[in-house]
Design a protein around this motif. Structure first.
Motif, PDB file in Angstrom:
ATOM      1  N   VAL A  60       1.085  -1.091  -0.068  1.00  0.00           N
ATOM      2  CA  VAL A  60       0.009  -0.082   0.121  1.00  0.00           C
ATOM      3  C   VAL A  60       0.862   1.420   0.005  1.00  0.00           C
ATOM      4  CG1 VAL A  60      -1.687   1.259   1.323  1.00  0.00           C
ATOM      5  CG2 VAL A  60      -1.919  -1.146   1.182  1.00  0.00           C
TER       6      VAL A  60
ATOM      7  N   ALA B 297       2.816   1.624  -3.358  1.00  0.00           N
ATOM      8  CA  ALA B 297       2.044   2.294  -4.221  1.00  0.00           C
ATOM      9  C   ALA B 297       1.858   3.690  -4.500  1.00  0.00           C
ATOM     10  CB  ALA B 297       0.604   1.867  -4.262  1.00  0.00           C
TER      11      ALA B 297
ATOM     12  N   ASP C  36       2.817  -7.141 -11.525  1.00  0.00           N
ATOM     13  CA  ASP C  36       1.893  -7.151 -10.072  1.00  0.00           C
ATOM     14  C   ASP C  36       2.378  -8.329  -9.231  1.00  0.00           C
ATOM     15  OD1 ASP C  36       0.297  -4.747 -10.800  1.00  0.00           O
ATOM     16  OD2 ASP C  36      -0.823  -6.293 -12.088  1.00  0.00           O
TER      17      ASP C  36
ATOM     18  N   SER D  16      -0.271  -5.413  -5.274  1.00  0.00           N
ATOM     19  CA  SER D  16      -0.021  -4.036  -6.065  1.00  0.00           C
ATOM     20  C   SER D  16      -1.254  -3.264  -6.359  1.00  0.00           C
ATOM     21  CB  SER D  16       0.805  -4.387  -7.392  1.00  0.00           C
ATOM     22  OG  SER D  16       1.733  -5.275  -7.009  1.00  0.00           O
ATOM     23  N   LEU D  17      -0.861  -2.088  -6.095  1.00  0.00           N
ATOM     24  CA  LEU D  17      -2.142  -1.028  -6.184  1.00  0.00           C
ATOM     25  C   LEU D  17      -1.842   0.235  -6.949  1.00  0.00           C
ATOM     26  CD1 LEU D  17      -3.045  -1.399  -2.539  1.00  0.00           C
ATOM     27  CD2 LEU D  17      -4.497  -2.774  -4.213  1.00  0.00           C
TER      28      LEU D  17
ATOM     29  N   TYR E  11     -10.370  -4.704  -9.702  1.00  0.00           N
ATOM     30  CA  TYR E  11      -9.319  -4.486  -9.146  1.00  0.00           C
ATOM     31  C   TYR E  11      -9.347  -2.737  -8.932  1.00  0.00           C
ATOM     32  CZ  TYR E  11      -4.188  -3.520  -9.390  1.00  0.00           C
ATOM     33  OH  TYR E  11      -2.989  -2.967  -9.346  1.00  0.00           O
TER      34      TYR E  11
ATOM     35  N   LYS F 138     -10.912  -1.697  -5.910  1.00  0.00           N
ATOM     36  CA  LYS F 138     -10.057  -2.236  -4.499  1.00  0.00           C
ATOM     37  C   LYS F 138      -8.781  -1.326  -4.309  1.00  0.00           C
ATOM     38  CE  LYS F 138      -6.682  -6.051  -3.383  1.00  0.00           C
ATOM     39  NZ  LYS F 138      -6.158  -7.306  -4.076  1.00  0.00           N
ATOM     40  N   ILE F 139      -8.304  -0.926  -5.355  1.00  0.00           N
ATOM     41  CA  ILE F 139      -7.154   0.227  -5.293  1.00  0.00           C
ATOM     42  C   ILE F 139      -7.578   1.548  -4.464  1.00  0.00           C
ATOM     43  CG2 ILE F 139      -5.872   1.811  -6.600  1.00  0.00           C
ATOM     44  CD1 ILE F 139      -5.237  -0.125  -8.642  1.00  0.00           C
TER      45      ILE F 139
ATOM     46  N   LEU G  83      -6.118   2.518  -1.066  1.00  0.00           N
ATOM     47  CA  LEU G  83      -5.325   3.362  -1.243  1.00  0.00           C
ATOM     48  C   LEU G  83      -5.665   4.945  -0.692  1.00  0.00           C
ATOM     49  CD1 LEU G  83      -2.244   3.215  -2.156  1.00  0.00           C
ATOM     50  CD2 LEU G  83      -2.915   3.715  -4.511  1.00  0.00           C
TER      51      LEU G  83
ATOM     52  N   THR H 231      -9.085   5.523 -11.663  1.00  0.00           N
ATOM     53  CA  THR H 231      -9.536   4.181 -11.324  1.00  0.00           C
ATOM     54  C   THR H 231     -11.186   4.277 -11.794  1.00  0.00           C
ATOM     55  OG1 THR H 231      -9.926   4.816  -9.036  1.00  0.00           O
ATOM     56  CG2 THR H 231      -7.847   3.491  -9.682  1.00  0.00           C
TER      57      THR H 231
END
Length: 651
Positions: A345, A348, A545, A567-568, A592, A595-596, A600, A620
């Motif tokens: 986290v 990233a 990733d 990986s974010l 995904y 999720k980021i 994040l 995103t």
């Protein structure tokens, strides 16, 4: 000659790039020593006495002799010729770094080296090697192939390159350190007893376990060092029995506090007896001379010099490809999983800061591959528990990006422009984890071919990432999923598809990954997933990733697993051709991205990084095919975010 160009040895005088190294005097000195020892050829592997992939400057003998600094290769010198064998990742790099004393063999196999030796070395000739730099399998392979040709593979314990390397770098003076309590899952005492349990249940009844890989001793004793650049290791061996523990290190670097931590002043079953690093051969020889002993070794990381000591006595050896320490280390416990996720986290944040900066800086025409590499590492250095980069940053644009492992130097660094693709492969070392991530971007207008190639690389990444498989499946059996979308249009890549990643360890952590010699996947392992495509002298693409293997509850079967990406950093939207993605791939991608956001955004708010937060939210946004409704409903996005947050708290 133009910087970055390749050598031309067919003209006189030879045309050499500025990056080529003059090796004439080094070869002359080595050949004199070879003649004194009656050696017709000398083999120089690109490793150290622990058979490490990444090595200290003092162990870079192949690089010293050839000028080539790649991480994989073998050099061979005869009285009149010199050759380097390496794989496709490094062919262009080798042509840029070597002078015309060296020929490049575009192969990495021992068979290719042997065929050349049989041609260049007369019958009865001695082919010298350092037994500390050969594994058992390497020595056996050379011996089997050379014996029918009446060429003698000859062990030379004193390394001949070292004898002519006048300014060989010294061992770093730094002391060893122990991991702080907040990143510890298990004490070293618990780990030792767990490994002893593995020895007890082994049906061949080993009495001792020899540890040679540097990450084995670092993991077992929760210690770290600074002997290998980018890798927190220290020169060491360990010999573990049911009653005793011997750790072979440079003892002057062990502080009094560490001696207390290791119980070094006693002689009980959980007391670590410290011995000088160079005493390993003598101590091992004395141990195997005892009756009724059997030493367990992992053949992948035990050098031949130690192996031949054990085999000098009959029935004293037990082998497996990997030691029980390496296989145990591959599966992270709950604490290790949690803190390694946390490290990704924070990491990233640094990568996003780099991408944001480049979006503004590149159009101004002032930045280079080298300044970009420095910038991302500066961003990482500001994150909690940062301990520097985990490898030399790959920061490559245009034709340099077509070299899978190119790293910029002052001589080779190119200016970044909006007209070319840019690839950055970087990682960080943190007290709680090691990271490795690659993103490829374009600041201008990519070509149709670049967009298609990028999207097909992304499809390969997604296909592996969303795969559901039975526990115990080997990575090599699903590796083709990363290549299938590329194969469909005649594209491919020449490197592996993934490797293990550890908790403040080497960025390439064996034995996890997608190659034939990797072990089966189990819950709690971390691996990279990194398909790519490289068009020579034009551009390169890689999407990498890191993912953790987690349980998956299927409708009918039990004990199934899948990958959970940790990986974010979002992918470059302008390079994605959404029309090529299947509905399942698009769903995975949008999930995904949510999720980021879920993981994040809170971290960016905690660090008071409002602009970075806005960038993440913007990059995103849900992707959807033209004319179709949003790929995921708002309700689904909320559910996804809550599920991700819950997973983080549980794991």
């Amino acid at each position: 000659m133009e910087e970055g160009a390749e050598r031309n040895c067919s003209v006189f005088p030879p045309s050499l790039p500025t990056t080529a190294v003059n090796t004439t005097l080094r070869l002359q000195a080595l050949r004199e020593v070879m003649q004194q020892n009656g050696i017709s050829a000398y083999i120089i592997p690109g490793t150290d006495t622990h058979l490490s992939e990444y090595i200290a400057p003092r162990d870079a003998r192949m690089a010293f002799m050839t000028g080539f600094t790649g991480s994989a290769g073998t050099a061979v010198v005869t009285p009149t010729k010199a050759g380097l064998w390496t794989d496709s990742r490094y062919w262009v790099q080798a042509e840029r770094q070597m002078d015309c004393n060296w020929m490049l063999e575009r192969d990495i196999s021992i068979g290719s080296v042997v065929n050349w030796l049989l041609t260049e070395v007369p019958e009865g000739g001695k082919i010298g090697f350092d037994p500390f730099l050969f594994s058992l399998k390497t020595q056996e392979s050379y011996s089997i192939h050379l014996a029918p040709g009446n060429r003698n593979l000859t062990s030379v314990p004193e390394n001949l390159v070292d004898t002519v390397w006048g300014d060989r770098p010294p061992i770093p003076p730094d002391n060893l350190t122990r991991l702080p309590d907040h990143v510890l899952g298990r004490s070293w005492q618990i780990k030792v007893e767990d490994i002893r349990d593995e020895m007890r249940i082994n049906p061949y009844r080993p009495t001792a376990l020899l540890l040679s890989a540097l990450d084995e001793t670092a993991w077992l004793f929760n210690l770290r060092g600074n002997d290998i650049p980018y890798n927190p290791f220290f020169y060491s061996y360990a010999l573990l029995t049911m009653e005793q523990i011997w750790l072979f290190v440079h003892t002057e670097r062990v502080t009094d506090d560490l001696k207390v931590y290791l119980n070094a002043s006693c002689n009980d079953t959980l007391c670590v007896q410290l011995r000088p690093y160079d005493d390993i051969r003598a101590h091992l020889g004395a141990y195997v001379a005892k009756p009724g002993v059997k030493v367990w070794v992992g053949t992948e990381y035990t050098n031949y010099a130690l192996y031949e000591i054990i085999t000098a006595s009959e029935d004293k050896l037990l082998t497996s490809a990997y030691s029980p320490v390496l296989t145990a280390k591959a599966v992270k416990d709950k604490t290790e999983q949690r803190i390694l996720r946390d490290a990704h986290v924070r990491d990233a944040v640094a990568v996003i800061q780099l991408l944001m900066w480049l979006e503004t800086a590149v159009p101004e025409g002032k930045e280079t591959e080298l300044t970009a590499a420095h910038y991302v590492n500066q961003c990482r250095s500001k994150q909690k528990d940062s301990r520097g980069p985990s490898f030399e940053t790959i920061s490559a644009s245009g034709p340099n990006a077509a070299l899978a492992h190119y790293s910029p130097t002052i001589k080779t660094s190119r200016k970044l422009t909006v007209d070319e693709m840019y690839l950055v492969d970087s990682g960080g070392q943190y007290l709680d984890g090691t990271t490795d991530i690659t993103r490829t971007v374009h600041w201008g207008t990519p070509t149709a071919m670049q967009r298609e190639a990028f999207t097909r690389v992304l499809m390969g990444n997604i296909e592996i990432s969303r795969t559901i498989f039975p526990s115990g499946t080997r990575g090599v059996n699903m590796e083709m999923l990363g290549r299938r979308a590329l194969w469909e249009v005649g594209l491919n890549y020449g490197h592996g598809t993934g490797h293990g990643v550890g908790n403040y360890f080497g960025v390439h952590e064996w034995p996890v990954g997608f190659q034939s010699n990797n072990i089966a996947f189990r819950e709690g392992m971390f691996t990279s997933i990194e398909p790519g495509y490289y068009k020579e002298n034009d551009f390169g693409i890689r999407i990498e990733d890191v993912a953790v293997i987690v349980p998956f509850h299927t409708k009918y079967g039990n004990n199934y697993l899948t990958f959970d990406t940790v990986s974010l950093v979002p992918y470059d939207r302008k390079l994605i051709d959404i029309s090529l993605l299947s509905s399942e791939q698009l769903l995975w991608l949008n999930t995904y991205y949510e999720k980021i956001r879920a993981l994040l955004v809170p971290e960016l708010e905690r660090q008071d990084l409002e602009k970075e937060k806005e960038w993440v939210v913007r990059n995103t946004e849900s992707l959807q095919k033209a004319g179709s409704p949003a790929a995921i409903s708002s309700f689904s996005l909320i559910v996804t975010a809550l599920a991700v947050a819950l997973l983080q708290n549980i794991v």
